[in-house]
Design a protein around this motif. Sequence first.
Motif, PDB file in Angstrom:
ATOM      1  N   UNK A   1       3.679 -23.225  49.055  1.00 36.72           N
ATOM      2  CA  UNK A   1       3.902 -23.608  47.664  1.00 36.72           C
ATOM      3  C   UNK A   1       5.378 -23.421  47.323  1.00 36.72           C
ATOM      4  N   UNK A   2       5.930 -24.322  46.591  1.00 37.05           N
ATOM      5  CA  UNK A   2       7.334 -24.263  46.198  1.00 37.05           C
ATOM      6  C   UNK A   2       7.518 -23.204  45.109  1.00 37.05           C
ATOM      7  N   UNK A   3       8.566 -22.445  45.225  1.00 36.55           N
ATOM      8  CA  UNK A   3       8.879 -21.385  44.278  1.00 36.55           C
ATOM      9  C   UNK A   3       9.245 -21.978  42.922  1.00 36.55           C
ATOM     10  N   UNK A   4       8.733 -21.367  41.848  1.00 34.06           N
ATOM     11  CA  UNK A   4       8.997 -21.863  40.492  1.00 34.06           C
ATOM     12  C   UNK A   4      10.483 -21.856  40.141  1.00 34.06           C
ATOM     13  N   UNK A   5      11.289 -21.053  40.838  1.00 27.24           N
ATOM     14  CA  UNK A   5      12.722 -21.002  40.548  1.00 27.24           C
ATOM     15  C   UNK A   5      13.526 -22.014  41.385  1.00 27.24           C
ATOM     16  N   UNK A   6      12.833 -22.813  42.179  1.00 18.10           N
ATOM     17  CA  UNK A   6      13.507 -23.815  43.008  1.00 18.10           C
ATOM     18  C   UNK A   6      14.300 -24.770  42.117  1.00 18.10           C
ATOM     19  N   UNK A   7      15.478 -25.202  42.552  1.00 16.62           N
ATOM     20  CA  UNK A   7      16.315 -26.099  41.731  1.00 16.62           C
ATOM     21  C   UNK A   7      15.646 -27.398  41.298  1.00 16.62           C
ATOM     22  N   UNK A   8      14.690 -27.906  42.082  1.00 14.58           N
ATOM     23  CA  UNK A   8      14.044 -29.160  41.703  1.00 14.58           C
ATOM     24  C   UNK A   8      13.259 -29.004  40.403  1.00 14.58           C
ATOM     25  N   UNK A   9      12.657 -27.824  40.169  1.00 15.65           N
ATOM     26  CA  UNK A   9      11.919 -27.603  38.923  1.00 15.65           C
ATOM     27  C   UNK A   9      12.855 -27.635  37.721  1.00 15.65           C
ATOM     28  N   UNK A  10      13.981 -26.958  37.844  1.00 19.96           N
ATOM     29  CA  UNK A  10      14.960 -26.934  36.746  1.00 19.96           C
ATOM     30  C   UNK A  10      15.533 -28.319  36.490  1.00 19.96           C
ATOM     31  N   UNK A  12      14.095 -31.333  37.032  1.00 21.24           N
ATOM     32  CA  UNK A  12      13.113 -32.193  36.371  1.00 21.24           C
ATOM     33  C   UNK A  12      12.909 -31.746  34.919  1.00 21.24           C
ATOM     34  N   UNK A  13      12.871 -30.448  34.683  1.00 22.55           N
ATOM     35  CA  UNK A  13      12.706 -29.939  33.321  1.00 22.55           C
ATOM     36  C   UNK A  13      13.887 -30.296  32.426  1.00 22.55           C
ATOM     37  N   UNK A  14      15.092 -30.395  33.004  1.00 24.29           N
ATOM     38  CA  UNK A  14      16.298 -30.681  32.219  1.00 24.29           C
ATOM     39  C   UNK A  14      16.363 -32.121  31.718  1.00 24.29           C
ATOM     40  N   UNK A  15      15.627 -33.011  32.379  1.00 29.71           N
ATOM     41  CA  UNK A  15      15.692 -34.450  32.089  1.00 29.71           C
ATOM     42  C   UNK A  15      17.134 -34.956  32.116  1.00 29.71           C
ATOM     43  N   UNK A 151      18.637 -37.312  44.846  1.00 30.04           N
ATOM     44  CA  UNK A 151      18.460 -36.915  43.461  1.00 30.04           C
ATOM     45  C   UNK A 151      19.485 -35.840  43.143  1.00 30.04           C
ATOM     46  N   UNK A 152      20.089 -35.928  41.976  1.00 26.20           N
ATOM     47  CA  UNK A 152      21.031 -34.910  41.514  1.00 26.20           C
ATOM     48  C   UNK A 152      20.985 -34.814  40.007  1.00 26.20           C
ATOM     49  N   UNK A 153      21.818 -33.973  39.480  1.00 28.07           N
ATOM     50  CA  UNK A 153      21.900 -33.814  38.036  1.00 28.07           C
ATOM     51  C   UNK A 153      23.002 -34.678  37.469  1.00 28.07           C
ATOM     52  N   UNK A 154      22.798 -35.165  36.263  1.00 33.88           N
ATOM     53  CA  UNK A 154      23.846 -35.906  35.575  1.00 33.88           C
ATOM     54  C   UNK A 154      24.844 -34.881  35.058  1.00 33.88           C
ATOM     55  N   UNK A 155      26.074 -35.026  35.433  1.00 29.35           N
ATOM     56  CA  UNK A 155      27.100 -34.088  34.990  1.00 29.35           C
ATOM     57  C   UNK A 155      27.393 -34.273  33.509  1.00 29.35           C
ATOM     58  N   UNK A 156      27.558 -33.161  32.820  1.00 33.29           N
ATOM     59  CA  UNK A 156      27.899 -33.238  31.395  1.00 33.29           C
ATOM     60  C   UNK A 156      29.305 -33.799  31.266  1.00 33.29           C
ATOM     61  N   UNK A 157      29.477 -34.675  30.264  1.00 37.08           N
ATOM     62  CA  UNK A 157      30.779 -35.328  30.091  1.00 37.08           C
ATOM     63  C   UNK A 157      31.397 -34.884  28.808  1.00 37.08           C
TER      64      UNK A 157
END
Length: 157
Positions: A1-10, A12-15, A151-157
Amino acid sequence: MINESHPVHALVASKRIEFTAKSANPMVTQSLTAIANSGLIAPGNTVSRIDLNGNGNFLRIHGDSVTANLPYYGERQFGGGYGDASGIEFDGLPDNYVQDFDAIKQKYTIRFQINDLSDNYTVYIDIYPNMSGLVSVNMANRNTIQYNGRIGTIEKR
């Protein structure tokens, strides 16, 4: 099972998700095979896999809105008008946005519908813990196409 603190969870939650396609996988049809047989596909590509590295394509989820600019390879089912986008291009608020985590398959699936002036899209995005992704786009007027990428995060501008 993937750890809840894994970066993928954060992520997806960040949208604030950005998908960059590395390859396109069009539906193989007789017409695309004829194009490949005529030598019109670039070296290193096949009728079922087209390299998109360096293409600048993307699909972004930013809060409640989605934006995409992805190349399209395949067949149109109906004639297009002048000025119609040749790729998959949309920007706006999606309908029926759903995101689920499948603990058995260890992946997130995001799905939504969105329209533009020339087509209606149903988009499925699978996000894996290694930050790879698979995007499938079903359209009313064109054959389905899939993209493999990162997949990556959109950088804040």
